[in-house]
Design a protein around this motif. Structure first.
Motif, PDB file in Angstrom:
ATOM      1  N   LYS A 152       3.851  17.350 -18.909  1.00 59.28           N
ATOM      2  CA  LYS A 152       3.650  16.398 -20.000  1.00 59.28           C
ATOM      3  C   LYS A 152       4.706  15.302 -19.957  1.00 59.28           C
ATOM      4  O   LYS A 152       4.409  14.132 -20.213  1.00 59.28           O
ATOM      5  CB  LYS A 152       3.710  17.128 -21.342  1.00 59.28           C
ATOM      6  CG  LYS A 152       3.541  16.198 -22.535  1.00 59.28           C
ATOM      7  CD  LYS A 152       3.688  16.938 -23.863  1.00 59.28           C
ATOM      8  CE  LYS A 152       3.616  15.972 -25.037  1.00 59.28           C
ATOM      9  NZ  LYS A 152       3.824  16.666 -26.340  1.00 59.28           N
ATOM     10  N   ALA A 153       5.943  15.650 -19.620  1.00 61.12           N
ATOM     11  CA  ALA A 153       7.038  14.677 -19.600  1.00 61.12           C
ATOM     12  C   ALA A 153       6.758  13.555 -18.609  1.00 61.12           C
ATOM     13  O   ALA A 153       6.900  12.365 -18.930  1.00 61.12           O
ATOM     14  CB  ALA A 153       8.358  15.376 -19.269  1.00 61.12           C
ATOM     15  N   ILE A 154       6.338  13.898 -17.381  1.00 57.48           N
ATOM     16  CA  ILE A 154       6.095  12.852 -16.389  1.00 57.48           C
ATOM     17  C   ILE A 154       4.822  12.076 -16.738  1.00 57.48           C
ATOM     18  O   ILE A 154       4.738  10.862 -16.498  1.00 57.48           O
ATOM     19  CB  ILE A 154       5.992  13.445 -14.954  1.00 57.48           C
ATOM     20  CG1 ILE A 154       5.921  12.311 -13.926  1.00 57.48           C
ATOM     21  CG2 ILE A 154       4.817  14.379 -14.817  1.00 57.48           C
ATOM     22  CD1 ILE A 154       7.108  11.379 -13.954  1.00 57.48           C
ATOM     23  N   ALA A 155       3.839  12.748 -17.343  1.00 58.20           N
ATOM     24  CA  ALA A 155       2.613  12.061 -17.746  1.00 58.20           C
ATOM     25  C   ALA A 155       2.908  11.008 -18.805  1.00 58.20           C
ATOM     26  O   ALA A 155       2.410   9.874 -18.736  1.00 58.20           O
ATOM     27  CB  ALA A 155       1.590  13.074 -18.271  1.00 58.20           C
ATOM     28  N   MET A 156       3.715  11.350 -19.796  1.00 61.76           N
ATOM     29  CA  MET A 156       4.035  10.401 -20.864  1.00 61.76           C
ATOM     30  C   MET A 156       4.930   9.277 -20.339  1.00 61.76           C
ATOM     31  O   MET A 156       4.784   8.121 -20.732  1.00 61.76           O
ATOM     32  CB  MET A 156       4.714  11.119 -22.024  1.00 61.76           C
ATOM     33  CG  MET A 156       3.835  12.146 -22.740  1.00 61.76           C
ATOM     34  SD  MET A 156       2.216  11.507 -23.255  1.00 61.76           S
ATOM     35  CE  MET A 156       2.712  10.173 -24.348  1.00 61.76           C
ATOM     36  N   ALA A 157       5.867   9.610 -19.443  1.00 64.69           N
ATOM     37  CA  ALA A 157       6.746   8.580 -18.880  1.00 64.69           C
ATOM     38  C   ALA A 157       5.934   7.547 -18.103  1.00 64.69           C
ATOM     39  O   ALA A 157       6.148   6.336 -18.230  1.00 64.69           O
ATOM     40  CB  ALA A 157       7.793   9.220 -17.976  1.00 64.69           C
ATOM     41  N   ALA A 158       4.966   8.018 -17.304  1.00 67.05           N
ATOM     42  CA  ALA A 158       4.139   7.102 -16.511  1.00 67.05           C
ATOM     43  C   ALA A 158       3.259   6.238 -17.411  1.00 67.05           C
ATOM     44  O   ALA A 158       3.080   5.041 -17.164  1.00 67.05           O
ATOM     45  CB  ALA A 158       3.272   7.899 -15.536  1.00 67.05           C
ATOM     46  N   THR A 159       2.717   6.852 -18.464  1.00 69.61           N
ATOM     47  CA  THR A 159       1.859   6.100 -19.379  1.00 69.61           C
ATOM     48  C   THR A 159       2.639   5.010 -20.096  1.00 69.61           C
ATOM     49  O   THR A 159       2.205   3.843 -20.167  1.00 69.61           O
ATOM     50  CB  THR A 159       1.230   7.045 -20.418  1.00 69.61           C
ATOM     51  OG1 THR A 159       0.452   8.042 -19.749  1.00 69.61           O
ATOM     52  CG2 THR A 159       0.338   6.272 -21.381  1.00 69.61           C
ATOM     53  N   VAL A 209      10.341  10.679 -29.243  1.00 69.38           N
ATOM     54  CA  VAL A 209      11.749  10.486 -28.873  1.00 69.38           C
ATOM     55  C   VAL A 209      11.991  10.948 -27.439  1.00 69.38           C
ATOM     56  O   VAL A 209      12.597  10.238 -26.626  1.00 69.38           O
ATOM     57  CB  VAL A 209      12.672  11.229 -29.852  1.00 69.38           C
ATOM     58  CG1 VAL A 209      14.126  11.128 -29.393  1.00 69.38           C
ATOM     59  CG2 VAL A 209      12.519  10.674 -31.259  1.00 69.38           C
ATOM     60  N   THR A 210      11.517  12.154 -27.119  1.00 69.27           N
ATOM     61  CA  THR A 210      11.765  12.692 -25.771  1.00 69.27           C
ATOM     62  C   THR A 210      11.021  11.904 -24.695  1.00 69.27           C
ATOM     63  O   THR A 210      11.548  11.685 -23.597  1.00 69.27           O
ATOM     64  CB  THR A 210      11.370  14.177 -25.699  1.00 69.27           C
ATOM     65  OG1 THR A 210       9.985  14.318 -26.078  1.00 69.27           O
ATOM     66  CG2 THR A 210      12.232  15.004 -26.648  1.00 69.27           C
ATOM     67  N   SER A 211       9.794  11.468 -24.992  1.00 68.62           N
ATOM     68  CA  SER A 211       9.047  10.703 -23.988  1.00 68.62           C
ATOM     69  C   SER A 211       9.691   9.347 -23.736  1.00 68.62           C
ATOM     70  O   SER A 211       9.658   8.837 -22.605  1.00 68.62           O
ATOM     71  CB  SER A 211       7.587  10.539 -24.409  1.00 68.62           C
ATOM     72  OG  SER A 211       7.483   9.798 -25.606  1.00 68.62           O
ATOM     73  N   ALA A 212      10.277   8.764 -24.790  1.00 71.55           N
ATOM     74  CA  ALA A 212      11.025   7.518 -24.589  1.00 71.55           C
ATOM     75  C   ALA A 212      12.198   7.756 -23.644  1.00 71.55           C
ATOM     76  O   ALA A 212      12.493   6.931 -22.773  1.00 71.55           O
ATOM     77  CB  ALA A 212      11.524   6.975 -25.929  1.00 71.55           C
ATOM     78  N   GLY A 213      12.850   8.900 -23.804  1.00 76.63           N
ATOM     79  CA  GLY A 213      13.949   9.238 -22.901  1.00 76.63           C
ATOM     80  C   GLY A 213      13.474   9.452 -21.479  1.00 76.63           C
ATOM     81  O   GLY A 213      14.113   8.989 -20.517  1.00 76.63           O
ATOM     82  N   HIS A 214      12.341  10.138 -21.304  1.00 73.60           N
ATOM     83  CA  HIS A 214      11.796  10.346 -19.960  1.00 73.60           C
ATOM     84  C   HIS A 214      11.373   9.011 -19.332  1.00 73.60           C
ATOM     85  O   HIS A 214      11.522   8.814 -18.119  1.00 73.60           O
ATOM     86  CB  HIS A 214      10.596  11.293 -20.023  1.00 73.60           C
ATOM     87  CG  HIS A 214      10.947  12.697 -20.385  1.00 73.60           C
ATOM     88  ND1 HIS A 214      11.874  13.449 -19.685  1.00 73.60           N
ATOM     89  CD2 HIS A 214      10.499  13.511 -21.384  1.00 73.60           C
ATOM     90  CE1 HIS A 214      11.986  14.652 -20.224  1.00 73.60           C
ATOM     91  NE2 HIS A 214      11.160  14.713 -21.258  1.00 73.60           N
ATOM     92  N   TYR A 215      10.857   8.114 -20.156  1.00 69.72           N
ATOM     93  CA  TYR A 215      10.480   6.777 -19.675  1.00 69.72           C
ATOM     94  C   TYR A 215      11.696   6.044 -19.128  1.00 69.72           C
ATOM     95  O   TYR A 215      11.658   5.497 -18.012  1.00 69.72           O
ATOM     96  CB  TYR A 215       9.835   6.010 -20.826  1.00 69.72           C
ATOM     97  CG  TYR A 215       9.738   4.511 -20.631  1.00 69.72           C
ATOM     98  CD1 TYR A 215       9.089   3.950 -19.538  1.00 69.72           C
ATOM     99  CD2 TYR A 215      10.291   3.643 -21.578  1.00 69.72           C
ATOM    100  CE1 TYR A 215       8.991   2.573 -19.382  1.00 69.72           C
ATOM    101  CE2 TYR A 215      10.185   2.275 -21.440  1.00 69.72           C
ATOM    102  CZ  TYR A 215       9.547   1.740 -20.338  1.00 69.72           C
ATOM    103  OH  TYR A 215       9.453   0.383 -20.198  1.00 69.72           O
TER     104      TYR A 215
END
Length: 543
Positions: A167-174, A321-327
């Motif tokens: 999920k982390a890489i999916a949200m970062a890519a999106t 918050v976490t997906s913004a960090g992964h981005y």
């Protein structure tokens, strides 16, 4: 600088040029048609539509072949240009150039911040966020987790993972595809046009941004070519979005209301919405676009708030918050095109998106410029670059992030309607996702209406921009001309859909995005040069 209180349409040049707005126009029946921009673009679009309608297979083959060639050969142009546009915005944000006020030191904004933000957000990404909000995050997760065949794309950055890591890489890519880079592309065009129109007194058209470097040559064939490219890029970029929106709305109408599926429904929907856009054109920018944009934002916020509350609120907010960090953590890797193993992902998603945003840039950029009078450059860049990205992060987590969580929790309806391995339909994920929530019929109906209204505002705003360019920078050309372009937008969307569906629309956007990427790079350089010369005129403390 020009008088900050003057109407931008009242041409009062402060540069050494004899050019006047509309001087090259011809005026049959009281119209304002720029010679040769209007005639070349109108005839060219008619021929393109006719060819696509008469020879759909040849048109599909030609567009698909061109797309593959550009993606594989010139991926570095799209990727590198997008990175430079982000750098352009950061320079303006932190440098003394940020103190410059669009329209002069005493200029006052025409719209409130809320109305301004609503218009730029609705014009910039509305239809796309509705179409890809559930589809893209889940698509990338499925690729990373190896959940069957959803189109053969590689996982983002070649990462293979399930659960929270997937999920982390999916949200970062999106978020990467909907974040800083696309809004930086818009900001280049919008900031350049607003500055040269409101501060230099030049016509509100793409060629004006090149005046500091090329002088009066921009009023000749050099400028004609730039404006012609801008009209074609805008037309095909809009057609892509309108086609996506129409197909999604048609799918929703079939799923929720039982309307028959097929091309006939999609074509009818485009024609009906084009007719609504024509009514909005008659009402003008204050009576039509502004009110529809406000309605859009209210419905958009209500749908998002409902899903946020009906879903796992704390999980969604923390996921944002976490997906913004992964981005941020993956931003450099995703922006780099050298040595990538995930070439299918980079070409099929990132390069397409960058070309799509570039092809939209003349339309969105000129529209944002029209409504940004009185803002400082720093305020402009911050509001165009940062605030929409934060809103996008939240929206993608409310929709796509929750869909992934529902799948991981084993909710059957999500798997059934989103994955659909044997009969994959990328217009269905939004409505399949909403089936797992309460009040499905109501929320799905709201989603359909949102797509339709976003469609109308995009068509209305796009026709305004194309008309301005093809009228030599005049912003008060007869309403019949804007109506002409609104009708043409619908015809182009219909022609490309019938000739090859969404693939043809995407190929058209990529093809027109390539030459305009070069135009935008030159525009950014000209703007930095002119703003740097202008910055000393603004005393400290005025930002």
């Amino acid at each position: 600088m020009t008088d900050p209180n003057q109407n931008p349409d009242d041409y009062n040049p402060v540069v050494e040029t004899d050019y006047e707005v509309g001087q090259d126009n011809v005026r049959p029946l009281g119209l304002e048609l720029h010679n040769p921009v209007f005639f070349i673009t109108a005839v060219g679009i008619v021929l393109a539509v006719a060819f696509a309608m008469i020879f759909p297979e040849r048109a599909d083959d030609a567009l698909s072949g061109l797309r593959g060639y550009l993606e594989s050969t010139f991926d570095w142009v799209y990727m590198g240009a997008a990175n430079l546009f982000v750098l352009f915005c950061l320079i303006l944000l932190v440098s003394p150039m940020g103190r410059i006020r669009l329209g002069g030191e005493s200029a006052k904004p025409e719209f409130t911040r809320l109305a301004w933000f609503g218009m730029l957000f609705a014009a910039g990404m509305g239809i796309g966020l509705m179409f890809f909000g559930v589809l893209e995050p889940f698509y990338h997760y499925a690729s990373a987790a190896g959940l069957g065949d959803v189109g053969g794309e590689d996982s983002p950055l070649g990462i293979t993972a399930e659960g929270s890591e997937g999920k982390a890489i999916a949200m970062a890519a999106t978020i990467f595809h909907w974040g800083v880079h696309p809004w930086a592309i818009y900001a280049v065009v919008a900031g350049s046009l607003a500055f040269f129109s409101f501060n230099y007194g030049l016509p509100l058209t793409i060629r004006s941004a090149f005046f500091p470097i090329f002088g009066d040559r921009v009023w000749g064939w050099f400028g004609h070519v730039i404006d012609i490219l801008a009209v074609f890029a805008t037309m095909f970029g809009l057609a892509t979005s309108l086609g996506l929106g129409a197909e999604q709305a048609a799918t929703g109408m079939a799923h929720v209301w039982g309307v028959p599926e097929g091309n006939a429904t999609v074509v009818t929907l485009i024609l009906v919405i084009t007719a609504i856009a024509l009514v909005s054109i008659l009402l003008g920018i204050h009576g039509g676009v502004r009110r529809l944009s406000a309605l859009n934002m209210i419905m958009f916020a209500l749908l998002g708030a409902f899903v946020l509350i009906a879903g796992s609120t704390i999980s969604i907010l923390w996921g944002s918050v976490t997906s913004a960090g992964h981005y941020v953590a993956n931003l450099v890797q995703l922006s780099n095109w050298v040595g990538r193993e995930d070439t299918d992902f980079m070409h099929g998603w990132t390069v397409f998106y960058w070309a799509w945003w570039i092809s939209w840039a003349p339309f969105v950029g000129m529209f944002i410029a029209r409504v940004s009078y009185g803002r400082t450059v720093r305020e402009f860049i911050f509001c165009v670059l940062i605030i929409p990205v934060l809103a996008t992060i939240l929206w993608m987590n409310i929709m796509g992030g929750l869909a992934i969580d529902q799948f991981l929790a084993g909710i059957e309806s999500v798997s059934t309607h989103i994955l659909m391995w044997d009969n994959y339909d990328d217009t269905m994920p939004l409505f399949g996702f909403l089936e797992a929530l309460p009040l499905t019929a109501l929320t799905s109906s709201v989603a359909i209406l949102l797509v339709v209204i976003f469609f109308v505002t995009s068509s209305d705003s796009g026709s305004l921009v194309i008309d301005t360019i093809s009228a030599g920078g005049k912003t008060d050309a007869p309403v019949v001309q804007r109506s002409f372009w609104a009708i043409f937008e619908g015809l182009v969307a219909i022609a490309l859909l019938l000739s090859g569906g969404i693939a043809a629309l995407q190929a058209g956007a990529i093809a027109l995005g390539f030459p305009f990427a070069i135009v935008l790079l030159l525009m950014a350089g000209c703007t930095l040069y002119a703003m740097w010369k202008e910055a000393p005129n603004y005393r400290p403390g005025t930002a």
